[in-house]
Design an enzyme around this catalytic site. Structure first.
Site, short mmCIF file in Angstrom:
data_model
loop_
_atom_site.label_atom_id
_atom_site.label_comp_id
_atom_site.label_asym_id
_atom_site.label_seq_id
_atom_site.Cartn_x
_atom_site.Cartn_y
_atom_site.Cartn_z
N ASP A 107 0.86 -1.18 0.00
CA ASP A 107 0.00 0.00 0.00
C ASP A 107 0.89 1.23 0.00
O ASP A 107 1.59 1.51 0.98
CB ASP A 107 -0.90 -0.02 1.24
CG ASP A 107 -1.97 1.06 1.21
OD1 ASP A 107 -1.75 2.10 0.59
OD2 ASP A 107 -3.03 0.84 1.85
N HIS A 108 0.86 1.97 -1.10
CA HIS A 108 1.79 3.11 -1.26
C HIS A 108 1.45 4.28 -0.34
O HIS A 108 2.23 5.22 -0.22
CB HIS A 108 1.77 3.57 -2.72
CG HIS A 108 3.06 4.19 -3.15
ND1 HIS A 108 4.17 4.28 -2.34
CD2 HIS A 108 3.44 4.77 -4.32
CE1 HIS A 108 5.15 4.87 -2.97
NE2 HIS A 108 4.74 5.19 -4.19
N ARG A 109 0.30 4.23 0.33
CA ARG A 109 -0.05 5.31 1.26
C ARG A 109 0.79 5.25 2.53
O ARG A 109 1.00 6.27 3.18
CB ARG A 109 -1.53 5.23 1.63
CG ARG A 109 -2.50 5.51 0.49
CD ARG A 109 -3.92 5.28 0.90
NE ARG A 109 -4.17 3.87 1.26
CZ ARG A 109 -5.33 3.40 1.70
NH1 ARG A 109 -6.36 4.24 1.87
NH2 ARG A 109 -5.49 2.13 1.97
#
Length: 410
Positions: free
Chosen positions: A393-395
């Site tokens: 998850d790039h967040r």
């Protein structure tokens, strides 16, 4: 000999439960407590036993039917006397008249309850089971107006709340995007067959769509040299019998993954409360394993993998895989994971893009190992290589951290 009706007994709050196995047939002789059918609820599968002994005259249901309490399973020719044979005293006219005012009062109370306001604290009243149901669906129960007394929330209220939200979203999307429909049906081009999706796949589809549409996926592809690991694994023997131990490579990968999770705690977290700037860092290490079953993909958890050795992990893998394939796994064992591993090693393939198992923030995809010539110490030598595909998850995880995680893992 009288014919006995064997019906579905009390199965709690469940209705329209699917029949996944019919264990008897017409003409078969059965004893009391012999299993007749297997039904599958959201939590588990349960066998329904016979309450009499005798010879089956006819079976009234088949695999795939939906049943509820009181539905007829089969007719049985039996010599036994049932409790239903004892005649009960019919209610008098006076008793019936006494019951009606009470029933009318209950109906009036239920109608009035729809207009009751929440308690002064602003917190909705609900049973622990209902609160758990809301949490599993990601719903804030305090936003729901309950239909029972003092605003008590029921599961039906949660379902209606979600349905209203979905309808609002659907109506909004309909105004923005025009759905593309085919000018021709599939049957216009030849013979087709329409089938029902397996229940497990129908349940999983909701989670997959949510994960893919809400999580910004990025996948880091890498390769691990597992030559020494494979040599060690294939050399393991039982100290008592001298026989070779058969331990899946997945057990070793789980141990390595736990070690990396301890160094990179953000991979062992959840950000389901990211709107409020919060992240949940887990202090446990429950590793999810994607299990391919005839019913669809299931992801049970290997609990407390950090406290188990390779042999015990290998044993747990066999047990949970067998429970999933037989639909005997407890529903709770499919939740509460740190990170998931999905392996295609037994089938084939190298790199792919695994979908993150929400609310986790990463998933490790493992391909099939192969031999590769590597240039080491001035010469080419054959090595065993394992393809790795790490989706994250790039967040919460950036590219550099993902690369460091893979480097540590391999």
């Amino acid at each position: 000999m009288p014919d006995r009706e064997i019906k579905v007994p009390n199965i709690g709050d469940f209705k329209d439960v699917e029949v996944i196995e019919v264990l008897v047939s017409a003409g078969q002789s059965i004893s009391k407590n012999d299993p007749l059918i297997t039904i599958e609820s959201d939590k588990s599968s349960v066998e329904i036993p016979s309450t009499f002994e005798g010879k089956i005259k006819s079976v009234n249901i088949k695999i795939g039917d939906k049943v509820s309490e009181g539905d007829l399973i089969l007719l049985l020719t039996s010599n036994e006397e049932s409790k239903e044979d004892i005649k009960q005293k019919p209610k008098t006219q006076k008793e019936e008249l006494e019951i009606k005012p009470v029933e009318q009062k209950k109906i009036e109370e239920k109608v009035n309850n729809h207009f009751n306001e929440k308690n002064n604290s602003g917190i909705s009243l609900a049973s622990p089971k209902t609160r758990k149901f809301a949490r599993e669906l990601g719903v804030d129960i305090n936003q729901i107006s309950g239909s029972e007394r003092q605003g008590r929330v029921l599961e039906s209220d949660i379902k209606n709340f979600i349905s209203s939200k979905i309808n609002k979203i659907s109506n909004k999307r309909e105004t923005q995007v025009k759905k593309i429909t085919s000018e021709f049906s599939h049957s216009d081009f030849g013979k087709i067959e329409v089938k029902d999706l397996p229940r497990v796949k129908k349940l999983a589809s909701t989670y997959l769509v949510n994960s893919w549409t809400t999580i910004p996926h990025v996948t880091n592809h890498d390769e691990a040299d597992i030559t020494e690991m494979e040599e060690f694994r294939t050399s393991l023997t039982d100290i008592y019998t001298g026989e070779k131990k058969k331990i899946t490579p997945l057990a070793f990968i789980i141990k390595a993954l736990v070690a990396s999770l301890k160094k990179f705690p953000s991979f062992n977290s959840s950000i389901d409360d990211i709107e409020n700037g919060k992240m949940t860092v887990k202090k446990y290490y429950h590793i999810g394993i994607a299990v391919d079953t005839p019913h669809g993909l299931m992801v049970p958890k290997i609990r407390n993998a950090d406290n188990k050795n390779i042999s015990l992990i290998g044993k747990d893998l066999k047990e949970v895989s067998e429970l999933c394939r037989n639909l005997k796994i407890n529903k709770k064992e499919l939740f509460g994971g740190s990170m998931t591993i999905t392996s295609l090693g037994g089938i084939g393939g190298s790199f792919f893009t695994p979908i993150i198992n929400y609310p986790e923030v990463a998933i490790l995809g493992v391909g099939k190992s192969y031999k590769k010539q590597l240039f080491i110490n001035g010469k080419f030598v054959p090595r065993t290589i394992l393809p790795l595909s790490l989706s994250y998850d790039h967040r919460i995880i950036d590219g550099a951290e993902a690369a460091k995680f893979n480097n540590d893992l391999k």
